[in-house]
Design a protein around this motif. Structure first.
Motif, PDB file in Angstrom:
ATOM      1  N   LEU A  14       0.826  -1.201   0.000  1.00  0.00           N
ATOM      2  CA  LEU A  14       0.000   0.000   0.000  1.00  0.00           C
ATOM      3  C   LEU A  14       0.866   1.259   0.000  1.00  0.00           C
ATOM      4  CD1 LEU A  14      -2.763   1.348   0.172  1.00  0.00           C
ATOM      5  CD2 LEU A  14      -2.675   1.086   2.666  1.00  0.00           C
ATOM      6  N   GLU A  15       1.953   1.222   0.783  1.00  0.00           N
ATOM      7  CA  GLU A  15       2.856   2.367   0.827  1.00  0.00           C
ATOM      8  C   GLU A  15       3.489   2.617  -0.533  1.00  0.00           C
ATOM      9  OE1 GLU A  15       6.833   3.833   3.294  1.00  0.00           O
ATOM     10  OE2 GLU A  15       5.846   1.924   3.765  1.00  0.00           O
ATOM     11  N   ARG A  16       3.917   1.524  -1.204  1.00  0.00           N
ATOM     12  CA  ARG A  16       4.503   1.679  -2.540  1.00  0.00           C
ATOM     13  C   ARG A  16       3.490   2.248  -3.527  1.00  0.00           C
ATOM     14  NH1 ARG A  16       6.927  -3.343  -1.196  1.00  0.00           N
ATOM     15  NH2 ARG A  16       5.306  -4.448  -2.361  1.00  0.00           N
ATOM     16  N   SER A  17       2.245   1.765  -3.441  1.00  0.00           N
ATOM     17  CA  SER A  17       1.201   2.250  -4.344  1.00  0.00           C
ATOM     18  C   SER A  17       0.934   3.738  -4.121  1.00  0.00           C
ATOM     19  CB  SER A  17      -0.093   1.453  -4.143  1.00  0.00           C
ATOM     20  OG  SER A  17       0.102   0.094  -4.466  1.00  0.00           O
ATOM     21  N   GLN A  18       0.881   4.157  -2.852  1.00  0.00           N
ATOM     22  CA  GLN A  18       0.648   5.572  -2.564  1.00  0.00           C
ATOM     23  C   GLN A  18       1.797   6.445  -3.062  1.00  0.00           C
ATOM     24  OE1 GLN A  18       0.069   5.280   1.672  1.00  0.00           O
ATOM     25  NE2 GLN A  18      -2.181   5.224   1.479  1.00  0.00           N
ATOM     26  N   GLY A  22       1.598   9.399  -5.898  1.00  0.00           N
ATOM     27  CA  GLY A  22       2.140  10.736  -5.679  1.00  0.00           C
ATOM     28  C   GLY A  22       3.095  11.145  -6.788  1.00  0.00           C
ATOM     29  N   GLU A  23       3.940  10.188  -7.219  1.00  0.00           N
ATOM     30  CA  GLU A  23       4.878  10.485  -8.306  1.00  0.00           C
ATOM     31  C   GLU A  23       4.132  10.776  -9.608  1.00  0.00           C
ATOM     32  OE1 GLU A  23       7.261   7.029  -8.333  1.00  0.00           O
ATOM     33  OE2 GLU A  23       8.544   7.638  -6.635  1.00  0.00           O
ATOM     34  N   LEU A  24       3.063  10.005  -9.880  1.00  0.00           N
ATOM     35  CA  LEU A  24       2.262  10.233 -11.085  1.00  0.00           C
ATOM     36  C   LEU A  24       1.582  11.598 -11.045  1.00  0.00           C
ATOM     37  CD1 LEU A  24       0.647   6.712 -11.649  1.00  0.00           C
ATOM     38  CD2 LEU A  24       2.308   7.867 -13.131  1.00  0.00           C
TER      39      LEU A  24
END
Length: 211
Positions: A14-18, A22-24
């Motif tokens: 979940l942290e990686r997805s968030q 944010g980067e996108l």
């Protein structure tokens, strides 16, 4: 019941997805800013170009305009700018016949374009604004005073030389000049006819300058 290792793995995913979201979002914002910058520097056809003046007047000059709609829109835009900006300066005077002087319209046409370019929010600068105030505007004022100072609309009568289109002197000599110049950078000796035509032209210029 979910064990602790599985919960930790889900939390990390979940942290990686968030983080990727944010980067996108940051990338999308940067792309939007880049598109805006490109749109300002390369306006699409029909769009208003700030460097060309309010109303989308194209870069170029009054003397070369051939489209009646462009000419009409350009003059209307120019007159609005003359009233809003140019005539506020105490040394800026225009005779009643200024529209009857193509050279005057040309001078003000490009001065308006230089003003729009210098004051444009994306392409302008304080240096360009300073150039407009220090060099461009005073230069136009001097040339207009010298060219049409004292003129008035009553002088633009049918028999006035002001209504005669200018003609380049000795146009028949152009072909001979071109051939001689491209063949060894030489210039031909003037013919008797050309000397007579030049004398007539110089007399006309003298009368025009001393009328």
């Amino acid at each position: 019941m979910t064990d602790a290792p599985t919960l930790q793995a889900l939390a990390r995913a979940l942290e990686r997805s968030q983080r990727r979201v944010g980067e996108l979002e940051a990338l999308v914002r940067q792309l939007a800013a880049d598109v805006t910058t490109l749109a300002r520097s390369h306006p699409s056809a029909g769009a208003s170009d700030p460097a060309a003046g309010e109303g989308g007047r194209p870069v170029g000059g009054w003397l070369g305009v051939s489209d009646p709609d462009v000419a009409t829109g350009g003059l209307q835009d120019l007159m609005s700018w003359v009233e809003a900006v140019y005539l506020w300066y105490p040394d800026a005077e225009l005779p009643s016949c200024w529209l009857w002087h193509p050279a005057v319209v040309e001078e003000l046409w490009w001065l308006h374009g230089a003003y729009a370019s210098a004051f444009d929010e994306s392409a302008g600068s304080w240096s360009r604004i300073g150039d407009w105030h220090e060099r461009f505007r005073p230069g136009v004022v001097r040339r207009l005073h010298a060219a049409v100072g004292g003129c008035e609309l009553a002088l633009h009568t049918p028999d006035s030389t002001l209504l005669v289109p200018p003609v380049a002197p000795l146009p028949d000599a152009a072909s001979g000049i071109a051939h001689s110049w491209t063949n060894g950078r030489r210039l031909p000796e003037p013919t008797p006819y050309e000397l007579l035509a030049a004398a007539r032209h110089e007399r006309e210029q003298h009368r025009k300058n001393h009328r």
